[in-house]
Design an enzyme around this catalytic site. Structure first.
Site, PDB file in Angstrom:
ATOM      1  N   ASN A 112       0.836  -1.198   0.000  1.00  0.00           N
ATOM      2  CA  ASN A 112       0.000   0.000   0.000  1.00  0.00           C
ATOM      3  C   ASN A 112       0.874   1.252   0.000  1.00  0.00           C
ATOM      4  O   ASN A 112       1.981   1.275   0.565  1.00  0.00           O
ATOM      5  CB  ASN A 112      -1.021   0.005   1.137  1.00  0.00           C
ATOM      6  CG  ASN A 112      -0.469  -0.252   2.510  1.00  0.00           C
ATOM      7  OD1 ASN A 112       0.614  -0.824   2.662  1.00  0.00           O
ATOM      8  ND2 ASN A 112      -1.204   0.147   3.525  1.00  0.00           N
ATOM      9  N   ILE A 113       0.374   2.261  -0.679  1.00  0.00           N
ATOM     10  CA  ILE A 113       1.091   3.525  -0.848  1.00  0.00           C
ATOM     11  C   ILE A 113       0.113   4.637  -0.492  1.00  0.00           C
ATOM     12  O   ILE A 113      -0.913   4.795  -1.176  1.00  0.00           O
ATOM     13  CB  ILE A 113       1.586   3.681  -2.306  1.00  0.00           C
ATOM     14  CG1 ILE A 113       2.479   2.498  -2.697  1.00  0.00           C
ATOM     15  CG2 ILE A 113       2.309   5.018  -2.482  1.00  0.00           C
ATOM     16  CD1 ILE A 113       2.748   2.377  -4.193  1.00  0.00           C
ATOM     17  N   GLU A 114       0.404   5.331   0.593  1.00  0.00           N
ATOM     18  CA  GLU A 114      -0.517   6.362   1.072  1.00  0.00           C
ATOM     19  C   GLU A 114      -0.081   7.748   0.610  1.00  0.00           C
ATOM     20  O   GLU A 114       1.114   8.029   0.485  1.00  0.00           O
ATOM     21  CB  GLU A 114      -0.607   6.282   2.598  1.00  0.00           C
ATOM     22  CG  GLU A 114      -1.167   4.927   3.018  1.00  0.00           C
ATOM     23  CD  GLU A 114      -1.336   4.762   4.513  1.00  0.00           C
ATOM     24  OE1 GLU A 114      -0.778   5.562   5.285  1.00  0.00           O
ATOM     25  OE2 GLU A 114      -2.041   3.803   4.891  1.00  0.00           O
ATOM     26  N   CYS A 124      -4.180   0.489  -2.296  1.00  0.00           N
ATOM     27  CA  CYS A 124      -3.949  -0.698  -1.463  1.00  0.00           C
ATOM     28  C   CYS A 124      -2.860  -1.587  -2.070  1.00  0.00           C
ATOM     29  O   CYS A 124      -2.589  -1.534  -3.276  1.00  0.00           O
ATOM     30  CB  CYS A 124      -5.220  -1.533  -1.374  1.00  0.00           C
ATOM     31  SG  CYS A 124      -6.575  -0.775  -0.484  1.00  0.00           S
ATOM     32  N   GLU A 147      -2.968  -4.803  -2.653  1.00  0.00           N
ATOM     33  CA  GLU A 147      -3.502  -5.759  -3.640  1.00  0.00           C
ATOM     34  C   GLU A 147      -3.637  -5.107  -5.012  1.00  0.00           C
ATOM     35  O   GLU A 147      -3.366  -5.717  -6.045  1.00  0.00           O
ATOM     36  CB  GLU A 147      -4.883  -6.274  -3.213  1.00  0.00           C
ATOM     37  CG  GLU A 147      -4.920  -6.975  -1.878  1.00  0.00           C
ATOM     38  CD  GLU A 147      -5.205  -6.027  -0.719  1.00  0.00           C
ATOM     39  OE1 GLU A 147      -4.583  -4.938  -0.656  1.00  0.00           O
ATOM     40  OE2 GLU A 147      -6.033  -6.376   0.125  1.00  0.00           O
ATOM     41  N   CYS A 205      -9.932  -5.346   1.064  1.00  0.00           N
ATOM     42  CA  CYS A 205     -11.072  -4.419   1.087  1.00  0.00           C
ATOM     43  C   CYS A 205     -11.977  -4.669  -0.117  1.00  0.00           C
ATOM     44  O   CYS A 205     -11.624  -5.380  -1.066  1.00  0.00           O
ATOM     45  CB  CYS A 205     -10.588  -2.974   1.116  1.00  0.00           C
ATOM     46  SG  CYS A 205     -10.130  -2.316  -0.505  1.00  0.00           S
ATOM     47  N   CYS A 227     -10.619  -3.701  -3.629  1.00  0.00           N
ATOM     48  CA  CYS A 227      -9.623  -4.662  -4.137  1.00  0.00           C
ATOM     49  C   CYS A 227     -10.285  -5.965  -4.574  1.00  0.00           C
ATOM     50  O   CYS A 227      -9.884  -6.573  -5.564  1.00  0.00           O
ATOM     51  CB  CYS A 227      -8.550  -4.915  -3.087  1.00  0.00           C
ATOM     52  SG  CYS A 227      -7.480  -3.472  -2.874  1.00  0.00           S
TER      53      CYS A 227
HETATM   54  N1  THU Z   1      -5.280  -1.415   2.768  1.00  0.00           N
HETATM   55  C1  THU Z   1      -4.735  -2.276   1.860  1.00  0.00           C
HETATM   56  O1  THU Z   1      -3.623  -2.076   1.375  1.00  0.00           O
HETATM   57  N2  THU Z   1      -5.459  -3.354   1.491  1.00  0.00           N
HETATM   58  C2  THU Z   1      -6.688  -3.662   1.992  1.00  0.00           C
HETATM   59  O2  THU Z   1      -7.318  -4.574   1.496  1.00  0.00           O
HETATM   60  C3  THU Z   1      -7.205  -2.922   3.134  1.00  0.00           C
HETATM   61  C4  THU Z   1      -6.591  -1.589   3.358  1.00  0.00           C
HETATM   62  C5  THU Z   1      -4.502  -0.240   3.159  1.00  0.00           C
HETATM   63  C6  THU Z   1      -5.061   1.069   2.682  1.00  0.00           C
HETATM   64  C7  THU Z   1      -4.432   2.025   3.680  1.00  0.00           C
HETATM   65  O3  THU Z   1      -3.128   2.341   3.235  1.00  0.00           O
HETATM   66  C8  THU Z   1      -4.323   1.204   4.946  1.00  0.00           C
HETATM   67  O4  THU Z   1      -4.421  -0.152   4.557  1.00  0.00           O
HETATM   68  C9  THU Z   1      -5.387   1.503   5.980  1.00  0.00           C
HETATM   69  O5  THU Z   1      -6.652   1.452   5.420  1.00  0.00           O
END
Ligand code: THU
Length: 148
Positions: free
Chosen positions: A53-55, A64, A66, A95, A98
């Site tokens: 994941n990259i915020e 996310c 995935e 989520c 995804c």
């Molecule tokens: N996140 C994912 O990378 N995959 C998921 O299926 C659930 C959420 C990440 C998004 C965000 O960077 C962090 O988790 C918190 O929501």
């Protein structure tokens, strides 16, 4: 596809995917949530694509783990997903967004939720996580003639 001919992972493939997802998680950029996610995706060609994941400070632009892995795979020409491992500290599920993206390229693929010790919290078909999923097949079936 019936349960009989559903794709199944070998123990070796499962182990390699879990390891790859845990390693990919180390690259997560999570300054806001502090919730790193790693993913490893197996395609029909046998290749493994990883993602994290990259915020982004403008939170809605976050992606996310995935989806990072899925888009890397598709951008390399892959359109047939077989399995994905999602690695988190607590072995949670992918989520909804995804699930939908994965469904586009692998409605029958296997999803594995693992924690960072490699323990599998859940393993099963994506179809179980996204029942009555909408995908390219349903879209094609329902499309009307152009201009209608
Ligand atoms: N996140 C994912 O990378 N995959 C998921 O299926 C659930 C959420 C990440 C998004 C965000 O960077 C962090 O988790 C918190 O929501």
């Amino acid at each position: 596809m019936t349960a009989k001919d559903a794709f199944s992972l070998t123990d070796d493939q499962r182990r390699r995917l879990i390891e790859a997802a845990i390693t990919a998680r180390e690259k997560a950029y999570v300054p806001y949530s502090h919730f790193p996610v790693g993913a490893a995706l197996l395609t029909a060609s046998g290749a493994i694509y990883t993602g994290c994941n990259i915020e982004i400070a403008s939170f809605g632009a976050t992606v996310c783990g995935e989806r990072t892995a899925a888009f890397k795979a598709v951008s390399e020409g892959e359109r047939d997903f077989r399995a994905v491992v999602v690695a988190t500290s607590n072995g949670v599920a992918p989520c909804g967004i995804c699930r939908q993206v994965l469904y586009e390229f692998g409605p029958d693929m296997i999803v594995i939720m693992a924690d960072t010790s490699g323990q599998v919290a859940w393993e099963g078909p994506l179809n179980d996580l996204l029942p009555f999923g909408f995908g390219p097949k349903k879209l094609a079936e329902g499309q009307e003639a152009p201009g209608s």
